[in-house]
Design a protein around this motif. Structure first.
Motif, mmCIF file in Angstrom:
data_model
loop_
_atom_site.group_PDB
_atom_site.id
_atom_site.type_symbol
_atom_site.label_atom_id
_atom_site.label_comp_id
_atom_site.label_asym_id
_atom_site.label_seq_id
_atom_site.Cartn_x
_atom_site.Cartn_y
_atom_site.Cartn_z
ATOM 1 N N ILE A 346 44.954 35.868 54.841
ATOM 2 C CA ILE A 346 44.226 35.664 53.505
ATOM 3 C C ILE A 346 43.055 35.810 53.375
ATOM 4 C CG2 ILE A 346 44.870 34.004 51.277
ATOM 5 C CD1 ILE A 346 47.302 33.098 52.583
ATOM 6 N N TYR A 347 42.308 34.653 53.758
ATOM 7 C CA TYR A 347 40.915 35.605 53.185
ATOM 8 C C TYR A 347 40.142 36.357 53.965
ATOM 9 C CZ TYR A 347 42.101 31.510 50.095
ATOM 10 O OH TYR A 347 42.494 30.624 49.216
ATOM 11 N N ASP A 348 40.616 36.630 55.135
ATOM 12 C CA ASP A 348 39.910 38.058 55.964
ATOM 13 C C ASP A 348 40.135 39.035 55.514
ATOM 14 O OD1 ASP A 348 38.840 38.688 58.641
ATOM 15 O OD2 ASP A 348 39.864 39.797 58.453
ATOM 16 N N ASP A 349 39.073 39.688 54.905
ATOM 17 C CA ASP A 349 38.934 40.711 54.090
ATOM 18 C C ASP A 349 39.816 42.455 54.671
ATOM 19 O OD1 ASP A 349 37.506 39.741 52.202
ATOM 20 O OD2 ASP A 349 35.264 41.184 52.373
ATOM 21 N N ASP A 350 39.378 42.580 55.940
ATOM 22 C CA ASP A 350 39.617 43.485 56.613
ATOM 23 C C ASP A 350 41.737 43.285 56.407
ATOM 24 O OD1 ASP A 350 37.799 44.914 56.867
ATOM 25 O OD2 ASP A 350 37.914 43.574 59.423
ATOM 26 N N TRP A 351 42.312 41.784 56.725
ATOM 27 C CA TRP A 351 43.294 41.573 56.542
ATOM 28 C C TRP A 351 44.128 41.848 55.034
ATOM 29 C CZ3 TRP A 351 47.161 38.164 53.381
ATOM 30 C CH2 TRP A 351 48.412 37.830 54.571
ATOM 31 N N ALA A 352 43.598 41.564 54.065
ATOM 32 C CA ALA A 352 43.890 41.430 52.888
ATOM 33 C C ALA A 352 43.938 43.238 52.870
ATOM 34 C CB ALA A 352 42.951 41.399 51.916
ATOM 35 N N ARG A 353 42.693 43.919 53.235
ATOM 36 C CA ARG A 353 43.335 45.536 53.150
ATOM 37 C C ARG A 353 44.248 46.083 53.581
ATOM 38 N NH1 ARG A 353 37.680 44.781 53.266
ATOM 39 N NH2 ARG A 353 37.888 45.406 55.556
ATOM 40 N N GLU A 354 44.671 45.540 54.974
ATOM 41 C CA GLU A 354 46.186 46.095 55.155
ATOM 42 C C GLU A 354 47.285 46.145 54.509
ATOM 43 O OE1 GLU A 354 45.872 44.172 58.861
ATOM 44 O OE2 GLU A 354 43.970 45.531 60.434
ATOM 45 N N GLN A 355 47.013 44.827 53.734
ATOM 46 C CA GLN A 355 48.494 44.065 53.364
ATOM 47 C C GLN A 355 47.625 44.979 51.961
ATOM 48 O OE1 GLN A 355 51.119 42.887 54.756
ATOM 49 N NE2 GLN A 355 49.402 42.477 56.627
ATOM 50 N N GLY A 356 47.229 45.542 51.545
ATOM 51 C CA GLY A 356 47.008 46.100 50.369
ATOM 52 C C GLY A 356 46.778 44.986 48.941
ATOM 53 N N LEU A 357 46.109 44.219 49.352
ATOM 54 C CA LEU A 357 45.685 43.035 48.144
ATOM 55 C C LEU A 357 43.932 43.817 48.031
ATOM 56 C CD1 LEU A 357 45.975 39.961 50.155
ATOM 57 C CD2 LEU A 357 47.701 40.716 48.799
ATOM 58 N N VAL A 358 44.133 44.809 47.172
ATOM 59 C CA VAL A 358 43.478 45.714 46.899
ATOM 60 C C VAL A 358 42.604 45.150 44.794
ATOM 61 C CG1 VAL A 358 41.973 47.364 45.796
ATOM 62 C CG2 VAL A 358 43.800 47.689 47.419
ATOM 63 N N ALA A 359 41.653 44.311 44.778
ATOM 64 C CA ALA A 359 40.829 43.785 44.014
ATOM 65 C C ALA A 359 41.375 44.979 42.494
ATOM 66 C CB ALA A 359 39.342 43.711 44.369
ATOM 67 N N GLY A 360 41.319 44.319 42.217
ATOM 68 C CA GLY A 360 41.330 45.216 40.467
ATOM 69 C C GLY A 360 42.512 45.242 40.527
ATOM 70 N N ALA A 361 44.669 44.981 41.143
ATOM 71 C CA ALA A 361 45.166 45.899 40.824
ATOM 72 C C ALA A 361 46.021 44.437 40.088
ATOM 73 C CB ALA A 361 45.686 45.493 42.237
ATOM 74 N N ALA A 362 46.785 44.409 40.063
ATOM 75 C CA ALA A 362 47.375 43.462 38.852
ATOM 76 C C ALA A 362 48.580 42.540 39.552
ATOM 77 C CB ALA A 362 48.180 43.937 37.218
ATOM 78 N N SER A 363 48.157 41.421 38.947
ATOM 79 C CA SER A 363 49.608 39.810 39.984
ATOM 80 C C SER A 363 50.499 40.165 39.930
ATOM 81 C CB SER A 363 48.215 38.216 40.285
ATOM 82 O OG SER A 363 49.508 38.098 40.257
ATOM 83 N N PRO A 364 51.206 40.212 40.540
ATOM 84 C CA PRO A 364 52.701 40.177 40.582
ATOM 85 C C PRO A 364 53.451 39.492 39.897
ATOM 86 C CG PRO A 364 51.963 41.178 42.930
ATOM 87 C CD PRO A 364 51.502 41.026 42.308
ATOM 88 N N ALA A 365 52.419 38.538 40.260
ATOM 89 C CA ALA A 365 53.004 36.846 39.451
ATOM 90 C C ALA A 365 52.759 36.962 37.910
ATOM 91 C CB ALA A 365 52.071 35.711 39.726
ATOM 92 N N LEU A 366 52.020 37.915 37.653
ATOM 93 C CA LEU A 366 52.656 37.743 36.096
ATOM 94 C C LEU A 366 53.410 39.163 35.353
ATOM 95 C CD1 LEU A 366 49.006 35.853 34.990
ATOM 96 C CD2 LEU A 366 51.512 34.496 35.094
#
Length: 367
Positions: A346-366
């Motif tokens: 979760i806190y690894d930026d490369d892993w996050a990019r692979e999962q599509g956790l792109v900064a600025g995207a709206a959180s699905p939670a809300l």
């Protein structure tokens, strides 16, 4: 968490009192009263040490944040089970599971358990204290950081290899094979053992209710259902008006969903949770693994507090539930662990990019 504002917590982590020795003895007596037959010899020594471990176990803190959700300020309490001797809520479970098998512990015994991480670490450290070997059966989804923690705690780590996505089934098959080959191997069986929910009914649940007397809703993640099932029993007995919300992730069958891929460990399961009944929760929220992981990263950026994957999923579910229920203003999330086990994911930026956790995207939670 687009459109959501978080204010600093009302209180920092507090120095909560430890369970007194008398209370520890009482808790263990209530647990072991469920055992068939007595415990003597090596098993009695184990119970004595478990009493001391409970007595050293401080109540985990609740930190409350003011969060603006859907235009309204809400108080969200996070009960941080990662601030505990074994760094997760599974420390309580481990104590209870070991207590349940004390009549069977003799010379040469070793403990065996299938685990997605946190329970295995707690079991390994507890077994080491007890002078017992411990075998943790894991699958290939377990992050490298968690494998290192397991081995560092003294566990023998056995990876259940095989084809297909059902890692749990492979783990259970491996556990049964180990126990069949070694008569001294003792499976504590977190999936079926009633001591799993019992410890949360007798200990975790009352602790939560004492710390959050004005909470309107309680959010708890589910895997085996032990924590959710046990805490809900305490709620039904002591404060039946408190709303209990079970939280699962997409791709999990724990709350009856359809099996599918999941990227988070520690929440969800490949089969329905066995420790739940119809009264275990009032409502449920199912969030994507993506939203749980993204919630972790966003929350650390906003508050400096790094949550574990299942904690992020529970928080994401709470925020979505609050957006749909404007009358709820005071809730509590049970956070099973913190960020330390997720440095490689979760806190690894490369892993996050692979999962599509792109900064600025709206959180699905809300959404």
């Amino acid at each position: 968490m687009t459109g959501t504002r978080v204010s600093p917590p009302d209180a920092a982590s507090r120095d909560e009192p430890a369970v007194s020795t008398t209370d520890a003895e009482g808790l263990l007596l209530r647990l072991t009263a469920q055992l068939d037959g007595g415990t003597s010899g090596r098993g009695a020594q184990v119970l004595s040490l478990l009493t001391r471990r409970i007595a050293d176990y401080r109540a985990t803190p609740v930190v409350t944040f003011k969060v603006r959700v859907a235009g309204k300020v809400r108080n969200i309490g996070l009960k941080l089970e990662g601030v505990s001797p074994w760094r997760s809520v599974k420390g309580r479970t481990a104590i209870s599971l070991v207590a349940s098998v004390t009549p069977r512990i003799g010379d040469g015994a070793r403990l065996v358990e299938s685990t997605s991480g946190n329970l295995g670490v707690a079991m390994a450290e507890l077994a080491s204290d007890l002078g017992l070997p411990f075998t943790a059966v894991v699958d290939d989804k377990l992050p490298a950081a968690m494998r290192r923690r397991l081995r560092g705690a003294g566990a023998e780590v056995v990876v259940a290899d095989g084809d297909g996505d059902d890692g749990l089934a492979r783990r259970l098959e491996t556990v049964r094979r180990i126990c069949s080959a070694d008569p001294a191997a003792i499976w504590t069986d977190q999936y079926e053992n009633p001591f799993n929910p019992l410890v949360h009914e007798l200990w975790t649940g009352p602790e939560i209710l004492a710390q959050a007397p004005d909470a309107q809703a309680l959010f708890i993640g589910v895997s085996t259902g032990g924590t959710l099932g046990g805490v809900s029993r305490a709620v039904r007995a002591l404060r039946p008006g408190l709303k209990v919300v079970g939280v699962d992730v997409e791709g999990s069958r724990a709350l009856g969903g359809r099996a599918g891929p999941r990227i988070l460990t520690g929440i969800g399961a490949g089969r329905p949770a066995r420790h739940l009944d119809g009264a275990a929760y009032d409502a449920s929220e199912v969030v994507s693994s993506w939203s749980g992981a993204r919630q972790c990263r966003e929350w650390r950026g906003l508050t400096g507090l790094g949550l574990g994957g299942s904690s992020g999923a529970v928080l994401a579910a709470a925020l979505r539930h609050l957006a749909a229920h404007p009358k709820l203003t005071r809730v509590l999330c049970l956070c099973p662990d913190l960020a330390e086990n997720y440095a490689d994911t979760i806190y690894d930026d490369d892993w996050a990019r692979e999962q599509g956790l792109v900064a600025g995207a709206a959180s699905p939670a809300l959404r």
